[in-house]
Design an enzyme around this catalytic site. Structure first.
Site, short mmCIF file in Angstrom:
data_model
loop_
_atom_site.label_atom_id
_atom_site.label_comp_id
_atom_site.label_asym_id
_atom_site.label_seq_id
_atom_site.Cartn_x
_atom_site.Cartn_y
_atom_site.Cartn_z
N ASP A 197 11.37 2.40 3.66
CA ASP A 197 11.88 3.10 2.48
C ASP A 197 11.64 4.62 2.63
O ASP A 197 10.92 5.23 1.83
CB ASP A 197 11.23 2.57 1.19
CG ASP A 197 9.71 2.76 1.16
OD1 ASP A 197 9.15 2.81 0.03
OD2 ASP A 197 9.09 2.89 2.23
N ASP B 137 7.36 6.94 6.41
CA ASP B 137 8.30 6.04 7.08
C ASP B 137 9.06 6.80 8.17
O ASP B 137 9.26 6.29 9.27
CB ASP B 137 9.34 5.50 6.10
CG ASP B 137 8.75 4.80 4.91
OD1 ASP B 137 8.24 5.48 4.01
OD2 ASP B 137 8.80 3.55 4.88
N ASN C 222 10.28 4.13 -2.16
CA ASN C 222 9.96 5.54 -2.39
C ASN C 222 11.09 6.25 -3.14
O ASN C 222 10.85 7.19 -3.91
CB ASN C 222 9.72 6.25 -1.06
CG ASN C 222 8.39 5.90 -0.45
OD1 ASN C 222 7.40 5.70 -1.16
ND2 ASN C 222 8.36 5.78 0.87
N THR D 143 7.51 -1.32 6.19
CA THR D 143 6.71 -0.18 5.71
C THR D 143 7.10 0.23 4.29
O THR D 143 6.83 1.36 3.87
CB THR D 143 6.86 1.04 6.65
OG1 THR D 143 8.24 1.48 6.61
CG2 THR D 143 6.47 0.72 8.07
N PHE E 12 1.10 0.86 -3.37
CA PHE E 12 2.48 1.01 -3.82
C PHE E 12 3.41 -0.10 -3.30
O PHE E 12 4.15 -0.70 -4.10
CB PHE E 12 3.01 2.38 -3.38
CG PHE E 12 4.45 2.64 -3.77
CD1 PHE E 12 5.47 2.44 -2.86
CD2 PHE E 12 4.79 3.07 -5.06
CE1 PHE E 12 6.80 2.68 -3.22
CE2 PHE E 12 6.10 3.31 -5.42
CZ PHE E 12 7.11 3.10 -4.49
N ASN E 13 3.44 -0.35 -2.01
CA ASN E 13 4.42 -1.30 -1.45
C ASN E 13 4.25 -2.70 -2.06
O ASN E 13 5.24 -3.37 -2.34
CB ASN E 13 4.30 -1.41 0.07
CG ASN E 13 4.79 -0.16 0.78
OD1 ASN E 13 5.61 0.58 0.23
ND2 ASN E 13 4.29 0.09 1.98
N HIS F 74 0.59 6.67 6.52
CA HIS F 74 0.37 5.23 6.37
C HIS F 74 1.24 4.40 7.33
O HIS F 74 0.74 3.60 8.10
CB HIS F 74 0.74 4.78 4.94
CG HIS F 74 0.07 5.52 3.84
ND1 HIS F 74 -1.23 5.29 3.44
CD2 HIS F 74 0.55 6.49 3.02
CE1 HIS F 74 -1.52 6.07 2.42
NE2 HIS F 74 -0.48 6.82 2.14
N ASP F 75 2.55 4.60 7.24
CA ASP F 75 3.48 3.71 7.94
C ASP F 75 3.39 3.85 9.45
O ASP F 75 3.58 2.88 10.19
CB ASP F 75 4.92 3.98 7.47
CG ASP F 75 5.07 3.70 5.99
OD1 ASP F 75 5.94 4.33 5.36
OD2 ASP F 75 4.31 2.88 5.45
O1 RIB Z 1 1.17 3.23 -0.33
C1 RIB Z 1 1.78 3.86 0.77
C2 RIB Z 1 3.10 3.21 1.08
O2 RIB Z 1 3.97 3.36 -0.03
C3 RIB Z 1 3.82 3.89 2.26
O3 RIB Z 1 4.63 2.94 2.91
C4 RIB Z 1 4.67 4.91 1.59
O4 RIB Z 1 5.82 5.25 2.36
C5 RIB Z 1 5.09 4.18 0.35
O5 RIB Z 1 6.19 3.35 0.69
CA CA Z 2 7.00 3.40 3.15
#
Ligand code: RIB
Ligand code: CA
Length: 306
Positions: free
Chosen positions: A11, A16, A40, A125, A164-165, A235-236
């Site tokens: 996303d 990403d 996102n 991701t 979040f994801n 993160h990703d």
């Molecule tokens: O919490 C971080 C994740 O949420 C990452 O994948 C960021 O791109 C958002 O999608």
């Molecule tokens: Ca992401």
């Protein structure tokens, strides 16, 4: 050794985008395709962003298929407060030249998985909506491995309880963790320990390095404001890096359940870290990270673009 075939479901989103760049620059993997999901930003934006990044990096040949424009059950929620109105605020990336393929992402993933002559790794991701739909609609097309960015043993980021994801689509995440597929969870516990700082940014070179610098100039503001971090967690990209080199993240086999019931803890990944229950382990959970190893790899591979 032949490269590992991978698919990235994403996303974009700043991290990403960097994850896509890392995959493109790494001979250890072969990126067979990219699928997009709302998260996102809205689906139209995350899809366009995936294409824009691939084209900017000189890989317009990598197909992109658009997927779910909302979670299975929950209302759509976008993280413009982190990634901006475009989802990739910062660099002035050219608009996408190509369209996504006609296939829905879920059918695209299934086709690629079935056609792969070698075991394939799926790297989600973003929210796991497309992956849950893949499991439901194409039960025969199962990746050998799922290495996902999401979840947290400890505190969350979108709420105190959830990352979040997973929070975006907890029902989808529950299906993925219950799938019996070899799942690895790269969560906030490890991504927040590997911050890409100004010192790393200062070492980036080339036009892709400049683009990443512009991405991070925007992305850093959220992490400085909220966490007072000196830098940002990519993160990703850590999920991709773990596929490139499994030594970068230490994992423990643990049971992970997803809270889909409560509002207070919606989307929490309940990780039985100390094995206090008799619930069977269903994931490899990231618990430690070789931060320097990951960050050095990221700088090296970003700078490797012509
Ligand atoms: O919490 C971080 C994740 O949420 C990452 O994948 C960021 O791109 C958002 O999608
Ligand atoms: Ca992401």
């Amino acid at each position: 050794m032949s490269p590992t075939p991978i698919l990235i479901d994403c996303d974009p989103g700043h991290d990403d985008a960097i994850a896509l760049l890392l995959a493109l620059a790494s001979p250890e993997v072969e990126l067979l395709g990219v699928t997009s999901v709302a998260g996102n930003q809205t689906l139209d934006k995350t899809t366009a962003n995936a294409i824009r990044v691939l084209e900017f990096a000189g890989h317009p040949d990598v197909p992109v298929a658009a997927g779910a424009d909302r979670p299975l059950v929950r209302e759509q929620f976008v993280a413009a407060y982190v990634h901006g109105e475009t989802g990739l605020d910062g660099p002035d990336l050219p608009p996408p030249q190509k369209q996504p393929v006609a296939q829905h992402a879920v059918d695209f993933l299934a086709e690629k998985i079935r056609a792969s002559e070698r075991p394939l790794t799926l790297i989600p991701t973003g929210p796991l909506t497309n992956v849950a739909l893949l499991l439901a609609l194409h039960p025969d097309a199962r990746p050998e491995r799922i290495v996902l960015m999401g979840g947290a043993i400890a505190e969350g980021n979108v709420t105190p309880a959830a990352e979040f994801n997973i929070w975006c689509d907890p029902e989808a995440a529950a299906r993925v963790f219950a799938s019996d597929i070899d799942v690895t969870m790269i969560g906030l516990d490890v991504t927040h320990k590997a911050l890409f700082t100004q010192a790393h940014i200062g070492r980036l070179t080339g036009r892709v390095g400049e683009m990443v610098t512009e991405l991070l100039r925007f992305y850093d503001t959220f992490h400085r404001t909220v966490y007072n971090f000196d830098g940002s967690p990519i993160h990703d990209a850590l999920a991709v890096a773990h596929v490139l080199n499994p030594d970068l993240v230490d994992t423990l086999e643990r049971n992970v359940e997803i809270d889909t019931e409560s509002e207070l803890c919606r989307g929490r990944t309940v990780v039985d870290l100390w094995q206090r229950t008799d619930r069977e382990p269903n994931a490899h959970v990231g618990v430690e990270v070789d931060s320097d190893g990951f960050l050095e790899l990221l700088v090296e591979r970003i700078n490797s673009f012509e």
